[in-house]
Scaffold this active site. Sequence first.
Site, mmCIF file in Angstrom:
data_model
loop_
_atom_site.group_PDB
_atom_site.id
_atom_site.type_symbol
_atom_site.label_atom_id
_atom_site.label_comp_id
_atom_site.label_asym_id
_atom_site.label_seq_id
_atom_site.Cartn_x
_atom_site.Cartn_y
_atom_site.Cartn_z
ATOM 1 N N TYR A 91 -75.167 47.472 110.860
ATOM 2 C CA TYR A 91 -74.010 48.070 109.900
ATOM 3 C C TYR A 91 -74.479 49.498 109.239
ATOM 4 C CZ TYR A 91 -71.555 43.173 110.403
ATOM 5 O OH TYR A 91 -70.817 42.146 111.302
ATOM 6 N N CYS A 127 -69.629 24.661 117.059
ATOM 7 C CA CYS A 127 -68.445 25.201 118.048
ATOM 8 C C CYS A 127 -68.139 25.921 117.771
ATOM 9 C CB CYS A 127 -67.310 24.035 117.847
ATOM 10 S SG CYS A 127 -66.301 24.009 116.189
ATOM 11 N N GLY A 155 -74.800 27.948 106.241
ATOM 12 C CA GLY A 155 -73.877 29.160 106.432
ATOM 13 C C GLY A 155 -72.786 27.707 106.603
ATOM 14 N N CYS A 197 -71.503 20.317 110.915
ATOM 15 C CA CYS A 197 -71.444 20.940 112.066
ATOM 16 C C CYS A 197 -71.808 21.114 113.333
ATOM 17 C CB CYS A 197 -71.719 22.733 110.947
ATOM 18 S SG CYS A 197 -71.428 24.199 112.699
ATOM 19 N N CYS A 199 -64.442 29.340 112.957
ATOM 20 C CA CYS A 199 -65.143 29.962 112.121
ATOM 21 C C CYS A 199 -65.005 31.367 112.408
ATOM 22 C CB CYS A 199 -66.219 29.450 111.823
ATOM 23 S SG CYS A 199 -67.270 28.767 112.656
#
Length: 642
Positions: free
Chosen positions: A173, A345, A318, A342, A349
């Site tokens: 960024y 996959c 996360g 989690c 998200c």
Amino acid sequence: MMKFEKMSTPITIGNMVVKNRFVVPPMGNNFANTDGTMSEQSVAYYSARAAGGFGLITLEATVVHPGAKGGPRKPCLYDDAFVPSFKAVIDACHAHGAKVSIQLQNAGPDGNAKNAGAPIEAASAIANKCGKDIPVAVPTARVYELAQGYGEAAKRAMAAGADAVEIHMAHGYLVSSFISPRTNKRVDEFGGSFENRMRFPRLIVDAVKKAVGDKVAIIARINGADDMPGGIDVHDAATIAAELEAMGVQGLHVSRAVHLKDEFMWAPTQTHAGFNAEQAAEIKRAVSIPIITVGRYTEPQYAELMVREGRADLVAFGRQSLADPELPNKALAGKLSDLTPCIACLQGCVANMFKGEPICCLTNPALGYESQNISPASTAKRVLVAGGGVGGLYAAFLCAQRGHSVTLYEASDTLGGNMRLAAFPPGKGDLTNMVRSAIVKCQKTGVQILLNTPLTMDEIKAENPDAVIVATGATTLMLPIPGIDAPEILHGGDVLAGTVAAGKKVLVVGGGMVGCETAAFLGERGHDVTVVEFRDTCGADVINEHRVYLMEDFRNYRIGQVTSAKVVAFYTDGVDYDSPDGSRHTLRGYDSVVLSMGYRNYDPLSADLEAAGIPHYTIGDATRARRALDATREAYDTALEI
């Protein structure tokens, strides 16, 4: 059983005292309003994680400059009008004892000029990747103006009640584009030497310090490595960290990679927890301020080791915090058997984040609906569920949570359906965590589970239920091709399940995700495998981050690929196929032919239920073969409706 003594201890960052070491990192979720304010859903989402025991909640990347909005639902802090909505989120988190940090970001070259309504900017006019806008190289005078924007945003964060700000200096960024020599080709005072490339971060930190004093902790997110030739490596990152500490930064959040290497930024299932641990540890050696490590942490055992051994000070969970906002409470109470895992996959998200749509989660269909709690039904009902795949399991325990009496019927001797089989290919073992988690939830909510018992109309009539949920899944797709139904033709699901054995030389027919993963499974075991596929690319339907590793398997196991091939005939030792130019070819001489062209829905009940006037709901692949994400979402919606 491991005790999470270190993860449960408080820590101080600047003047901010965090009650434990569990962190929610900044994750784009698209819950904010399109005008840049936080929404009521933002409040519900973040407060649920605070209630779940996370000590530090980091609000997602927040835009600090007008004209730098990278997505339609990015929150903003470049004007005082945004402050009240942030205060609502922060107050809700504080009510549960969590501290709150706001990540301050300008997406720079990874922004979107259309969304931003202005040209995107970067250190140099270098596009992040093919198809991205070419950024404008920031004029020298404007660099100083941009630095002040971070200070002004930090002041607004403080006014909203934030305990910390996190300056985004990673992932390619804006700030990262100045720090890395791979993207900074300037020859003014912001380019060339390390000191010059760090000049923009220094201006930002100075502006933030001036704006907030010692009232708000200052954290910076940095890359442990860019993972690109010529970019920042871990040794550079350690030097950057030490320089930032000297500037007055009070904590560091060590992430990884630029968007050309997203498989390191949001690692897929094949990657294990703590894959960034060595980078965090190297940077920890270089500084005396707290280090937050992030990277595919799911279950908290390795996180405890990282803190216990002094390799990091806090651990960010996360996507795991998306799957289960109550991870800290469950870990500290010794209830990890209740954890919703989690499985990396990336279906709901990351995919939705990039589309600008509210994120969702395969394993946690309540994500995005935190304000709609699974509340007791007004009337307890008798519910029968046909099928013990993940759709059926989720529907069963969710209905039971609402107070219904639920019986689940599974025709085979094992629960999990095709999701269980999907765990067999290389690197996919974590999928069993989801299946087991759903089984435990069924057991704890009192679901009666009947194995080796298909649900029939006779059984339904005898039970006289209030509702039937049809979750019978999918079966192998059988196209009308000569020879496809020969008994010698093996089915991919049977190969994965171990009910049939393939020979040494194998032809896999179908190069979508199912076929490619079956081929990798066989290749890993020493079979000589070739895949024949109708499309011009194998694995075209596989999410990119997963496909990186899948194609690596293809190279490692020397799996052959025949693409743009329309199979027109099956034989016991091969196939005939047509090319796009109409020419016919043959592939023969294989010991086994494995059919893996996908799945089609299997629904033996809905028509009869409809005819009998019995209330019923058809979910998941029983409707149409799709993603597991669709099955769990429909299970959730159905449970709320019954």
